[in-house]
Every structure is written in structure tokens, then in C-alpha cells.
Design a protein around this motif. Structure first.
Motif, short mmCIF file in Angstrom:
data_model
loop_
_atom_site.label_atom_id
_atom_site.label_comp_id
_atom_site.label_asym_id
_atom_site.label_seq_id
_atom_site.Cartn_x
_atom_site.Cartn_y
_atom_site.Cartn_z
N LEU A 30 47.95 1.23 -28.99
CA LEU A 30 47.02 0.24 -29.43
C LEU A 30 47.38 -1.02 -28.90
O LEU A 30 46.61 -2.03 -28.66
N GLY A 31 48.83 -1.17 -28.41
CA GLY A 31 48.87 -2.51 -27.43
C GLY A 31 48.37 -2.69 -26.21
O GLY A 31 47.78 -3.66 -26.09
N ALA A 32 48.07 -1.56 -25.63
CA ALA A 32 47.52 -1.28 -24.39
C ALA A 32 45.85 -1.67 -24.50
O ALA A 32 45.28 -2.42 -23.78
N ALA A 33 45.34 -1.04 -25.52
CA ALA A 33 43.88 -1.29 -26.21
C ALA A 33 43.61 -2.97 -26.30
O ALA A 33 42.57 -3.54 -26.06
N ILE A 34 44.43 -3.22 -27.05
CA ILE A 34 44.42 -4.84 -27.55
C ILE A 34 44.52 -5.64 -26.29
O ILE A 34 43.64 -6.67 -26.21
N VAL A 35 45.61 -5.56 -25.41
CA VAL A 35 45.72 -6.26 -24.15
C VAL A 35 44.34 -6.31 -23.29
O VAL A 35 44.07 -7.16 -22.70
N MET A 36 43.93 -5.09 -23.18
CA MET A 36 42.90 -4.57 -22.32
C MET A 36 41.58 -5.49 -22.68
O MET A 36 41.07 -6.22 -21.98
N ALA A 37 41.41 -5.57 -23.89
CA ALA A 37 40.34 -6.00 -24.63
C ALA A 37 40.38 -7.58 -24.28
O ALA A 37 39.34 -8.32 -24.02
N CYS A 38 41.51 -8.18 -24.78
CA CYS A 38 41.52 -9.70 -24.51
C CYS A 38 41.45 -10.06 -23.02
O CYS A 38 40.88 -11.08 -22.72
N VAL A 39 41.99 -9.30 -22.00
CA VAL A 39 41.79 -9.59 -20.74
C VAL A 39 40.38 -9.40 -20.31
O VAL A 39 40.10 -10.07 -19.30
N ILE A 81 42.12 3.25 -22.37
CA ILE A 81 41.09 2.60 -21.46
C ILE A 81 39.85 2.12 -21.95
O ILE A 81 39.34 1.35 -22.29
N LEU A 82 39.23 3.60 -22.84
CA LEU A 82 37.62 3.44 -23.07
C LEU A 82 37.81 2.61 -24.58
O LEU A 82 37.03 1.73 -24.73
N PRO A 83 38.67 3.01 -25.35
CA PRO A 83 38.90 2.20 -26.71
C PRO A 83 39.00 0.58 -26.41
O PRO A 83 38.68 -0.15 -26.98
N GLY A 84 39.88 0.21 -25.32
CA GLY A 84 40.18 -1.00 -24.84
C GLY A 84 38.61 -1.74 -24.67
O GLY A 84 38.63 -2.75 -24.87
N ARG A 85 37.92 -1.01 -23.69
CA ARG A 85 36.41 -1.37 -23.31
C ARG A 85 35.54 -1.66 -24.53
O ARG A 85 35.08 -3.02 -24.79
N TRP A 86 35.61 -0.64 -25.23
CA TRP A 86 34.96 -1.05 -26.48
C TRP A 86 35.16 -2.12 -27.50
O TRP A 86 34.37 -2.74 -27.91
#
Length: 751
Positions: A25-34, A229-234
Motif C-alpha cells: 500500500l505504501g508503494a502504491a500510494i507513493v507511486m500514485a502521488c508521484v 505497480i498496476l494498482p499504483g497507476r490505477w
């Protein structure tokens, strides 16, 4: 040891699932914000009418406002000379060049863009270089998806706003995610101390244990971040669409997420995971075999780590500095720039220092255990004996309470301050809005019974070039985004001016003239009759003379200009509003009725009173606040999940302890009551420290932003946050406890 690490992952599913979820979840949230940040930085707008052009020539919407300023964006469309069409047509390799006007009407002799079609066989890159050589500094060439910026130049401002929002939230998410991952791993490894201690006792070397812990952590982190990676993009696309739907971001802006957000998120998660594993694994690895055997039978009492103390003190010092700056240097509209980071740093500082802070709090609350019977006394003894465990459970509670309460009340306080400033700045009793305001309509309104002042009005944003607008002298005015430029007629300035004139007269507000607040004039070092060089909204630089000074206060950031001077540098090219002030003897309702009767036959003309304007402004603020609340909710949700993971992991790790309790006579209900009291104790301590963090920073923000110690916001916010935190604490403690108690005491006691 690597093979053992892989096998360990299979047989420690509970703890590893909690660590996995935290990293995922941490990686997905950071990825989404960046990803949002990258979208704003790229500012990609696919072309529509210019889709057939290979190269587009347009006005340069960006500029460097002196060397001391960062890159800025013009608020109005920057047009180009229509004669450039012939110049571009003459460039070798150009098959066709056509001028375009997207915003009508364009001033005579100007156009909005030139669409250029390259001859067959001509390289677009080469043609762009040849055209660039023929252009002045005020025009640029655009290729690819950037061509759409010529059609929608406002996308650059929207992208700049998205960059600011995403940058701030991405830094929050990065900090909280790294802290959450490191804390969760430290707790997970701490709960396995008995297992690691036995490995030391049977001959494993410290290096082998470090390799074991690090190996399983890297494997887990690689899987978690890869799957994110995919959830972060979504998630990033979803957040972007919400910003578009809320009109915070212009609809033409294209979402873009490349490899950079993935690298940032994966790197952050891996660094946090490895850091947590190294620190926690180092403690277990450095345990001597004889101590390890003893540690398998009794709670471990360890000294507070020096590195943790130093880290906590550094964070505390940083937060204190930001708090002081928020109340003094960055007061006013700049307060949020330091207020929000302050609550994050202070909250995390208290969480890092929690083992030191919790010990006296547990001792202070210890007598309360007697009020809750044998279960309460046992819970208090457990809390005092296992301070590290209590602190590990309280840390995410501190983070959740402090960040949620602090950010929500800061936002509501800032929003209320902005609304009050808007209301205070409204001097007109009515506003007439039309597509094109003509002088005849203004004169007709001015002659109506009860009307004292009627003035054409326009608004834009610009920058003071000379004298240099030193940021150090702004006193929190918030002018880093430019000055508000307002246009009026000399005889109608009374409907615009927020304060009485102290020097000069607004009757001289014609030609190259300007009026401004006296305190702002003092900061700039100018007085009556002095010149000021202003970069207008269309990036044109003009020189105006100070003809009047007024006293509006520190939050005023306005330059008052003649209406014809201002509108000559706006996209519309004319006034779109008329501000009306009544004579004081006639009611506002009567004046508005007279105006409505006058414009009844006019198409596209609306009349609005000041109260309706304030209500509409409040609705606009609520709409703009939605994505902020949404992004804050995202971070708070992650903090809540981290808290649940920490509590569940801590409870599951105590199955053997529960089995021993039941073997010596404790009932199922007594164990649950003990855990309930322990959970409430951790919740009370965590909420208390989180409240201290939020209160300190919110009051400092309120002093700096609204000049009051009392923040604004619904009184429901705090009890809602506290209630949700306590509920999650109890659920995350009791649900896994009930599952653990299903096993036979003899079986779990022998583990």
C-alpha cells in the motif's frame, strides 16, 4: 541463509502478510502521488484543431521573473504578431503556415498561433530548429502533444497547480510510507525475537542472522512493490480524474505516468524495508547466546537506542523551527507551506520518541488498573513490563490521530481565512456580469436611483519587476504567485477600493497609473509619483506611476490600474463586470431590482448581490477542497491500515502468552478483557500524544494564518477521528485475539 529466508516466509504468514500489505500500500500510494506530480510537470495537452500541424508557433506563456524568481506562467494568453505567418512561410522546408485565433477577439495585428505543415521529406526536428532561429524571445515552437498548449494555454497554470498539490502530498506520502514500512518491519522482527534468539543459541553467527532478516525483507519488498505497480497507476489515474471532475485541473491535460514514479516508489519502499530490517535485525544478531536463551522465557528490557533518540530530536527540532516560521516569517497565505510539514514532522517525532514518552504516561495511568479489576491490573503490568511493545502499538495511533486532526483543522482554518478575506474585500453591493461591458450600459446603471458608484471591472495577475519585489519583505502576503491586478475607472474606484485613500487621489487613475496599499509601497520602497515596472498577465512589461496610496492591511496584494490599461493585456480584451455601490439611503434589494429591470432585455447579463457572491465563493472553495480532503483521506487511510497491521501483528505474536494465562486459570473472557484494557491504554496514550502534536501545530498555523489562537473547523472532526481510532484499535486487537484463543492452551503454550 537465503534458502532459510524463503522457507521462513512460508511459515510466518501472519507477520509477513502484515509487512507485505504495509509495503504494498505504501508503494502504491507513493507511486500514485508521484504519478500526479509527473503529469503536472509534463503538462501534456494533445492538440485538437492543430492536430494536422507538424510544428506550432505560439506565444511563450512562461518566463523568468528576474533571476531571483522561479519560473512563472502568464495568467493571460500571450499572442504573437500576425506578420510572423509570412516569416514562417519563408523558412525552408515549410509547405504551409496558417494563423489561428482561438480566443476571440484578438487585437488587430495579432494571432494566437501558427500551424506549420512540413514539406515531404523534411525532418520535424530540423524544421523546428530553423523556425526557432527566426523567432523572438516572446514566441516558441511546440511539437508533439505540446502543440495543444497553443489551443489551451491555461493548461500550463492548471499543470502548475497540480504540480504543487501533488508535490506536497507526494512528500507527505513518501515520509509516512517510509516510516510505516520501517516501523512495521521493526515490530514484525521484534515479535520474532524468540525465534532469532534460538538461532543464535544453536550456533548461528550475527552475520548469518543479519543476512536472514535482510534476505527475507528484500524478497518480501520486491514482491510487494512489484505487485503495487498496476494498482499504483490505477489509483493515480483515479485521483487525477477526481481532480479534473472538481475543476481543480483543466480537462485537456493528459494523464502521464512513466517509469519515474515506479522507481521512486520502489526505491522508497526498499530503502525503508532494508533500513528497518538492518536496525531490527542488528539487535537480534548482537544478542549473546546465553542472553538469547533467557530472552525466550521473559520479556526483554532494552535500552532506548541512541540513533532513535537522535532521530527523534532532529525531527523535533525541525518541527519546532517550522512552527516558529509559521507564526512569524511565513504568516498569512504562506503559512500552509510550513504548517503542513510541521504537523508531519512533529507527529513522527513523537512516534519515534514514544518509548521514552510512554513510560511515564503508563506509570501515571497505572492506578486506573485497580478500577477495572484483576484484568485491568494485569493489563497495566503487561504495559509497564513491555514498554517497547506498547510503544510499537501506540506509534501508528499517534500518527493517525496527529496527522488526521492536524491536516483537517489546518485546511478548514485556512479555508475560513480565505473566505473572510474575500468577504472583507467586497465593497460593491452588486455585480453585473456580461460577455462584453460597454460604456453605455455603465452610464445607464450609474444614473439609476440609489446608485452611488458604478465602475467597469476586470481582474488579472501580474508581477512587479522594478523595484525588485524581495520575498524577504513580503511579510506573509503570499505574493510568490504574483500580484492581483484590478482594473477600474477613476470615478468608479470607490466600488473597488477596500480602504480609504491616504495619499494622492484615485481621480488620477488614468493612463499609465497605479494605486496600491501604503504598506506594500513601503516594502517596495516607492512613494507617490514613483514609477513601478509591472509584467502584465500577457507577459507584456509596462511602467506605471503611483498616483494613490490606501491602507488595506497586510493581506492586500493588489495593484489598482485603469480599466483600459488592464484589459489591453487580458485574453478577453475588455471588461466583463460592472461593480455597483448603493448610496446608503436606498436598500440593496431596491438597487438590484432597478438593475434587473434595466438589463431584462439584455442577453447573457446577470446581476448578483454580495451575499450571493460570498455563497458562490464558499461553494467554489468546497469544490476545490474536495481533492485535498481526498488526498488527505488517502494518507490517513494508509496510517489506519498500518495501525491495524501493527495491532494485529502484536496480538498474534502473543498466542503463547495467552495459552499460559489460560493454563494457570484465566478464562477466555478475562484474557479478552485484559487485551481490551491494554488496547484502550495504547489508544489513550496514542491519542494524547497525537492530540498534542495536532494542537501545537494547528494553533501555530491559526496564529500565523488567521491571527487567532482558535482554529476554525467543525467540532465533530476531533471526536470523529478519536472515535474511529479507538474503534479500529479495539477491533484490531480483539478480532485476532479471539482467533488466537480458539486454539487449545496446551498447544499454543508449547510453541
Amino acid at each position: 541463509m537465503i534458502r532459510l529466508a524463503v522457507r521462513t516466509l512460508r511459515y510466518r504468514k501472519g507477520g509477513f502478510i502484515a509487512a507485505f500489505l504495509t509495503m504494498f500500500l505504501g508503494a502504491a500510494i507513493v507511486m500514485a502521488c508521484v504519478g500526479l506530480l509527473e503529469t503536472g510537470v509534463r503538462a501534456t495537452v494533445p492538440p485538437q484543431q492543430l492536430a494536422g500541424a507538424d510544428v506550432v508557433v505560439a506565444g511563450d506563456q512562461s518566463f523568468d521573473h528576474l533571476e531571483e524568481y522561479d519560473w512563472a506562467v502568464a495568467s493571460e494568453r500571450v499572442r504573437i504578431d500576425a506578420a510572423l505567418v509570412d516569416t514562417v512561410t519563408a523558412v525552408p522546408g515549410v509547405e504551409e503556415a496558417n494563423g489561428y485565433v482561438f480566443d476571440h477577439p484578438a487585437p488587430e495585428g495579432t494571432i494566437d498561433a501558427i500551424g506549420v505543415v512540413a514539406e515531404s521529406g523534411t525532418s520535424v526536428d530540423q524544421l523546428q530548429e530553423l523556425i526557432d532561429a527566426e523567432l523572438s524571445d516572446s514566441a516558441i515552437t511546440l511539437v508533439g502533444d505540446d502543440r495543444g498548449l497553443a489551443e489551451r494555454p491555461e493548461a500550463m497554470s492548471g499543470a502548475e497547480g497540480l504540480t504543487i498539490i501533488a508535490g506536497v502530498v507526494a512528500s507527505w506520502a513518501l515520509l509516512i510510507a517510509m516510516f510505516g514500512v520501517a516501523s512495521m518491519l521493526a515490530l514484525s522482527i521484534q515479535q520474532r525475537h524468540r525465534e532469532l534468539a534460538l538461532l543464535r543459541a544453536v550456533g548461528s553467527t550475527p552475520g548469518q542472522l543479519r543476512k536472514l532478516v535482510l534476505g527475507e525483507t528484500v524478497i518480501l519488498a520486491a514482491i510487494a512493490t512489484g505487485l503495487a505497480i498496476l494498482p499504483g497507476r490505477w489509483l493515480s489515474e483515479f485521483l487525477f480524474q477526481q481532480l479534473v471532475d472538481s475543476d481543480v485541473v483543466i480537462g485537456g491535460l493528459m494523464f502521464h505516468m512513466g517509469w519515474i514514479p515506479m522507481v521512486v516508489a520502489i526505491t522508497a519502499a526498499l530503502l525503508a524495508a532494508v533500513g528497518g530490517a538492518v536496525v531490527a535485525g542488528g539487535r537480534a544478531a548482537n544478542t549473546r547466546p546465553t542472553e538469547a536463551l533467557a530472552a525466550t522465557r521473559m520479556p526483554e528490557r532494552r535500552p532506548f537506542a541512541l540513533w532513535r533518540l537522535l532521530l527523534g530530536l532532529v525531527l523535533l527540532a525541525g518541527a519546532s523551527t517550522l512552527i516558529i516560521v509559521t507564526m512569524t516569517i511565513n504568516s498569512g497565505k504562506l503559512a500552509s507551506g510550513t504548517g503542513s510539514p510541521a504537523v508531519l514532522l512533529l507527529t513522527i517525532a513523537l512516534a519515534v520518541l514514544s518509548p521514552v514518552l510512554i513510560r511515564p504516561l503508563v506509570a501515571l495511568l497505572h492506578p486506573l488498573g485497580a478500577l477495572t479489576g484483576q484484568s485491568g491490573r494485569l493489563a497495566m503490568l503487561n504495559a509497564r513490563a513491555g514498554i517497547d511493545r506498547t510503544a510499537a502499538v501506540a506509534m501508528p495511533i499517534i500518527v493517525l490521530t496527529g496527522i488526521a486532526t492536524g491536516l483537517l483543522y489546518m485546511h478548514s482554518t485556512g479555508k475560513n481565512a480565505v473566505h473572510e478575506e474575500f468577504v472583507d474585500s467586497q465593497t460593491a453591493d452588486a455585480v453585473i456580469t456580461a460577455e462584453d461591458v460597454d460604456a453605455q450600459l455603465v452610464e445607464e446603471v450609474r444614473t439609476l436611483p440609489g446608485v452611488a458608484v458604478a465602475s467597469e471591472y476586470a481582474r488579472s495577475t501580474g508581477y512587479v519587476e522594478e523595484p525588485f519585489d524581495d520575498p524577504a519583505n513580503r511579510e506573509g502576503s503570499g505574493r510568490q504567485g504574483g500580484w492581483t491586478l484590478e482594473g477600474t475607472t477613476p470615478d468608479g474606484a470607490g466600488a473597488v477600493l477596500p480602504a480609504p485613500v491616504t495619499e494622492g487621489t484615485v481621480e488620477d487613475l488614468h493612463g499609465d497609473a497605479v494605486a496600491l496599499d501604503a504598506s506594500n509601497a513601503e516594502e517596495l520602497g516607492v512613494g507617490l509619483g514613483d514609477p513601478i515596472t509591472v509584467r502584465m498577465g500577457d507577459s507584456t512589461v509596462i511602467e506605471v506611476e503611483v498616483v494613490a496610496l490606501y491602507t488595506a492591511g497586510a493581506n492586500d496584494e493588489t495593484l489598482l490600474l485603469p480599466i483600459d490599461v488592464l484589459t489591453a493585456h487580458t485574453t478577453e480584451g475588455h471588461a466583463t463586470e460592472i461593480l455597483v455601490t448603493s448610496d446608503g439611503d436606498t436598500s440593496t434589494e431596491r438597487v438590484i431590482t432597478e438593475i434587473e429591470e434595466l438589463v431584462a432585455d439584455e442577453d447573457g447579463v446577470t446581476v448578483t448581490d454580495s451575499e450571493t457572491l460570498a455563497a458562490e465563493y464558499a461553494e467554489e472553495q468546497d469544490s476545490e477542497a474536495f481533492p485535498i480532503y481526498m488526498l488527505v483521506a488517502l494518507i490517513v487511510s494508509y496510517s489506519a491500515i498500518s495501525m491495524i497491521n501493527a495491532l494485529a501483528t502484536s496480538t498474534n505474536a502473543r498466542r503463547r502468552e495467552f495459552g499460559l494465562q489460560r493454563l494457570i486459570g484465566s478464562t477466555h473472557g478475562q484474557v479478552l478483557r485484559m487485551l481490551c484494557i491494554e488496547g484502550l491504554l495504547a489508544a489513550v496514550i496514542g491519542v494524547l500524544l497525537g492530540t498534542i502534536s495536532a494542537t501545537t501545530t494547528v494553533v501555530a498555523f491559526s496564529i500565523g494564518r488567521a491571527d487567532t489562537v482558535y482554529p476554525s473547523g467543525s467540532p465533530v472532526i476531533y471526536p470523529l477521528v478519536v472515535g474511529l481510532t479507538v474503534l479500529l484499535t479495539l477491533l484490531a486487537t480483539l478480532v485476532p485475539a479471539r482467533r488466537a484463543l480458539r486454539h487449545r492452551p496446551v498447544e499454543v503454550a508449547a510453541e
